[in-house]
Design an enzyme around this catalytic site. Structure first.
Site, mmCIF file in Angstrom:
data_model
loop_
_atom_site.group_PDB
_atom_site.id
_atom_site.type_symbol
_atom_site.label_atom_id
_atom_site.label_comp_id
_atom_site.label_asym_id
_atom_site.label_seq_id
_atom_site.Cartn_x
_atom_site.Cartn_y
_atom_site.Cartn_z
ATOM 1 N N HIS A 1 -10.792 -1.216 5.034
ATOM 2 C CA HIS A 1 -10.475 -0.787 6.398
ATOM 3 C C HIS A 1 -11.042 0.590 6.744
ATOM 4 C CE1 HIS A 1 -7.596 1.159 3.862
ATOM 5 N NE2 HIS A 1 -7.347 2.008 4.845
ATOM 6 N N ASP A 2 -11.727 1.238 5.781
ATOM 7 C CA ASP A 2 -12.315 2.560 6.038
ATOM 8 C C ASP A 2 -13.835 2.506 6.151
ATOM 9 O OD1 ASP A 2 -9.840 3.875 5.859
ATOM 10 O OD2 ASP A 2 -10.042 4.215 3.704
ATOM 11 N N ASP B 1 0.849 -1.186 0.000
ATOM 12 C CA ASP B 1 0.000 0.000 0.000
ATOM 13 C C ASP B 1 0.887 1.239 0.000
ATOM 14 O OD1 ASP B 1 -2.045 1.821 0.499
ATOM 15 O OD2 ASP B 1 -3.084 0.461 1.878
ATOM 16 N N ASP C 1 -2.775 4.686 -2.500
ATOM 17 C CA ASP C 1 -3.696 5.440 -1.654
ATOM 18 C C ASP C 1 -4.096 6.760 -2.328
ATOM 19 O OD1 ASP C 1 -4.799 5.501 1.145
ATOM 20 O OD2 ASP C 1 -3.686 7.385 1.228
HETATM 21 O O1 TEU Z 1 -8.551 6.863 2.472
HETATM 22 C C1 TEU Z 1 -9.040 7.711 1.490
HETATM 23 C C2 TEU Z 1 -10.104 8.608 1.835
HETATM 24 O O2 TEU Z 1 -10.499 9.415 1.007
HETATM 25 C C3 TEU Z 1 -10.661 8.610 3.199
HETATM 26 O O3 TEU Z 1 -10.931 9.919 3.551
HETATM 27 C C4 TEU Z 1 -11.900 7.828 3.255
HETATM 28 O O4 TEU Z 1 -12.830 8.339 2.348
HETATM 29 C C5 TEU Z 1 -12.379 7.979 4.657
HETATM 30 O O5 TEU Z 1 -11.526 7.200 5.428
HETATM 31 C C6 TEU Z 1 -13.777 7.589 4.809
HETATM 32 O O6 TEU Z 1 -14.027 6.278 4.586
HETATM 33 C C7 TEU Z 1 -7.222 6.484 2.386
HETATM 34 C C8 TEU Z 1 -6.960 5.344 3.328
HETATM 35 O O7 TEU Z 1 -7.684 4.216 2.899
HETATM 36 C C9 TEU Z 1 -7.298 5.778 4.713
HETATM 37 O O8 TEU Z 1 -7.182 4.749 5.643
HETATM 38 C C10 TEU Z 1 -6.357 6.916 5.047
HETATM 39 O O9 TEU Z 1 -6.691 7.451 6.289
HETATM 40 C C11 TEU Z 1 -6.414 8.024 4.002
HETATM 41 O O10 TEU Z 1 -6.346 7.534 2.681
HETATM 42 C C12 TEU Z 1 -5.231 8.948 4.168
HETATM 43 O O11 TEU Z 1 -4.065 8.298 3.801
#
Ligand code: TEU
Length: 557
Positions: A334-335, A104, A211
């Site tokens: 994971h988000d 990643d 990312d």
């Molecule tokens: O997330 C991308 C992102 O746009 C996030 O704001 C996402 O929409 C938010 O977490 C709501 O679900 C990526 C990664 O997947 C995330 O874990 C990171 O925190 C983020 O980038 C910053 O690197």
């Protein structure tokens, strides 16, 4: 109509990726945090499931303000996750099982602890040119730096610019204040990042996830009076060019690559993924997660709008197929909250079992490469946390406060966090019924889900009716069937609002998939003469109705 699929479709369509959020996957050294050796210990489990690629979230040196998405050194393993030897062992063992590792790459920003930013802070002009810095207005003081350069919002709340008294400059951070954005207009930055790719390719990596990669080319730095600023930096003018260069200079043209595309469009994703453009192999997009945003905000709790979900899938699937693009298909990462809670029904073990099988059936037969997120193959649910002190995620903690500042009660704000927080997907994988779910022998960095005593891998692996066994079947089916890998796709008119149906076609063969996103019976799409291809119900239905949470695909050949 051709009955042969393209080489690209056969390759990408025959693969399944599995995402590992390393902190929560498996703890090998009993410090409460998952690690690289912990992944190696579970490779046989992953090989049994049948996945081809592991996307591992960042394990590089990091202060972990944003779970590792704040990288302080792209070429070293953070001691909490292990050592470089642990990584090499993992790559070797995974490759030996036919599983490729995808790393990643967080290239839109670094951590403020990265050497580059530290040198910028100390005044080194070479490194100040790595970041997006702006002088303050005349008369600014450290106590009162005046107005930030633009009114853009940070994705994690607050303004997207922070003032550094040390540099006497503003720096842009689209994410946390500890995540300064890199300046991709600087060729030295692009060269450094390509070098990071070559470093990991030399360590046996077979793919990359990038990312928020469509945020790297900032367009114009102007105030946004219509939105939060994203229209000025999303899918910016040079993303395609930068991607082509990164892929070429990084020497990764033959590897599996997926770009995380935030707030993107189908047209942009076609360009990012069309093979002849030599950019990425596929795109991860999030429009289908907007279906439970009430009032246009993610920070809301509403039932998923299924007709909208159907139309979103239809648009992305059909349009990407027509134009030669390629989608990653997924219900979570994971988000995101756990799909069994969000789109299915976790109120009883029986409803959970049937709905947690219908969901992957719905997406696994689409055109694209499916991604399984750790624990999804077990039907893991949101953890049932009861207090804000159980949450760890910076975004959740910030928004819990922001929602209250904007007038929500503590209770309302908490309910929304409990439903939407990223931590829903970040609790430890439930391996067995022992203390801490077999993830660790000490208290983990974040609490374990409330149902681990009965919902866990040990209980599911040998049970032919488990969610796990169903995922195995779907994975095997996808690998065996060219029609799923590369057949045409067309969405059918839904016989009822809670039903999503589509058809795949290859030569004279066709498959009709129909899924009931509700706990009530719904009318089915006619399927006379078709045989059951795969279903989450054991007994065939009457062909006229879909049972609660039923997902059935029929085949004609
Ligand atoms: O997330 C991308 C992102 O746009 C996030 O704001 C996402 O929409 C938010 O977490 C709501 O679900 C990526 C990664 O997947 C995330 O874990 C990171 O925190 C983020 O980038 C910053 O690197």
């Amino acid at each position: 109509m051709s009955s042969v699929i393209s080489e690209r479709d056969a390759f990408l369509g025959g693969k399944v990726a599995y995402e590992i959020y390393i902190r929560s996957f498996n703890d090998s050294n009993d410090d409460g945090v998952g690690d690289l050796k912990g992944i190696t210990q579970r490779l046989d489990y992953l090989a049994d499931l049948g996945v081809d690629y592991l996307w591992i979230t960042p394990f590089f040196v990091s202060p972990l303000k944003d779970g590792g998405y704040d990288v302080a050194d792209y070429r070293n393993v953070d001691p909490v996750f292990g050592t470089m030897d642990d990584f090499d062992e993992l790559a070797r063992e995974a490759n030996a099982r036919g599983i490729g590792l995808m790393l990643d790459m967080v290239f839109n920003h670094t951590s403020d602890q990265h050497e580059w930013f530290q040198k910028a802070l100390a005044g080194d002009p070479k490194y100040q040119a790595y970041f997006i810095l702006r002088d303050p207005e005349p008369g600014a003081t450290p106590e009162d730096p005046g107005k930030p350069p633009t009114n853009w919002d940070s994705k994690f709340g607050g303004n997207a610019w922070a003032f550094s008294p040390q540099m006497n400059k503003w720096y842009l951070h689209l994410y946390d204040v500890s995540q300064p954005d890199l300046d991709w207009t600087n060729p030295e930055v692009r060269a450094e990042l390509a070098d990071v790719l070559r470093f990991w390719v030399d360590h046996g990596v077979r793919g990359f996830r990038f990312d928020v990669i469509n945020n790297i080319s900032k367009g114009s730095f102007e105030d946004d009076f219509e939105g939060d600023g994203r229209r000025f930096y999303t899918d910016g003018p040079y993303v395609d060019e930068y991607l082509r260069e990164l892929v070429r200079e990084g020497g990764i043209g033959d590897l599996m690559t997926v770009g995380e595309m935030s707030s993107t469009t189908i047209e942009h994703c076609i360009n990012y993924t069309k093979p002849e453009n030599n950019e990425l192999t596929m795109a991860f997009s999030f429009h289908h997660f907007r279906v439970d945003n009430a009032g246009g905000t993610r920070w809301s709790k509403a039932k998923a709008n299924i007709p909208m979900l159907r139309d979103t899938f239809a648009a992305w699937q059909e349009r990407m197929a027509e134009a030669g693009g390629w989608n990653a298909v997924f219900w979570t990462c994971h988000d995101q909250p756990r799909p069994a809670t969000r789109f299915g029904d976790d109120s009883t073990p029986e409803l959970l079992n049937v709905s947690a099988k219908m969901l992957p059936l719905c997406t696994f037969l689409m055109r694209g490469t499916p991604y399984v997120y750790q624990g999804e193959e077990l039907g893991m649910t949101n953890p049932g946390f009861t207090g804000i002190d159980q949450y760890r995620d910076v975004e959740s903690i910030n928004y819990y406060q922001i929602m209250q500042d904007e007038g929500k009660s503590e209770q309302e704000a908490f309910e929304i966090i409990a439903y939407k927080s990223r931590d829903n997907g970040r609790t430890p994988v439930q391996w067995n019924s022992s203390a801490y779910a077999g993830f660790s022998t000490v208290e983990p960095w974040i609490g374990v889900g409330c149902n681990y005593e009965w919902l866990n891998a040990a209980a599911e692996i040998d049970d032919p009716d488990s969610v796990y066994s169903f995922f195995k079947r779907l994975i095997a089916l996808r690998k065996a069937e060219p029609i799923i890998q590369g057949g045409d796709i067309r969405f059918l008119e839904s016989p009822a609002p809670q039903v999503i149906a589509y058809e795949r076609t290859l030569g004279d063969e066709h498959v009709v998939v129909q899924c009931n996103f509700s706990g009530e019976e719904q009318p089915a799409v006619a399927a006379e003469g078709g045989e059951v291809f795969v279903s989450n119900y054991k007994e065939a239905g009457d062909g006229k109705t879909l049972r609660p949470w039923e997902g059935t695909a029929y085949v004609w050949r």
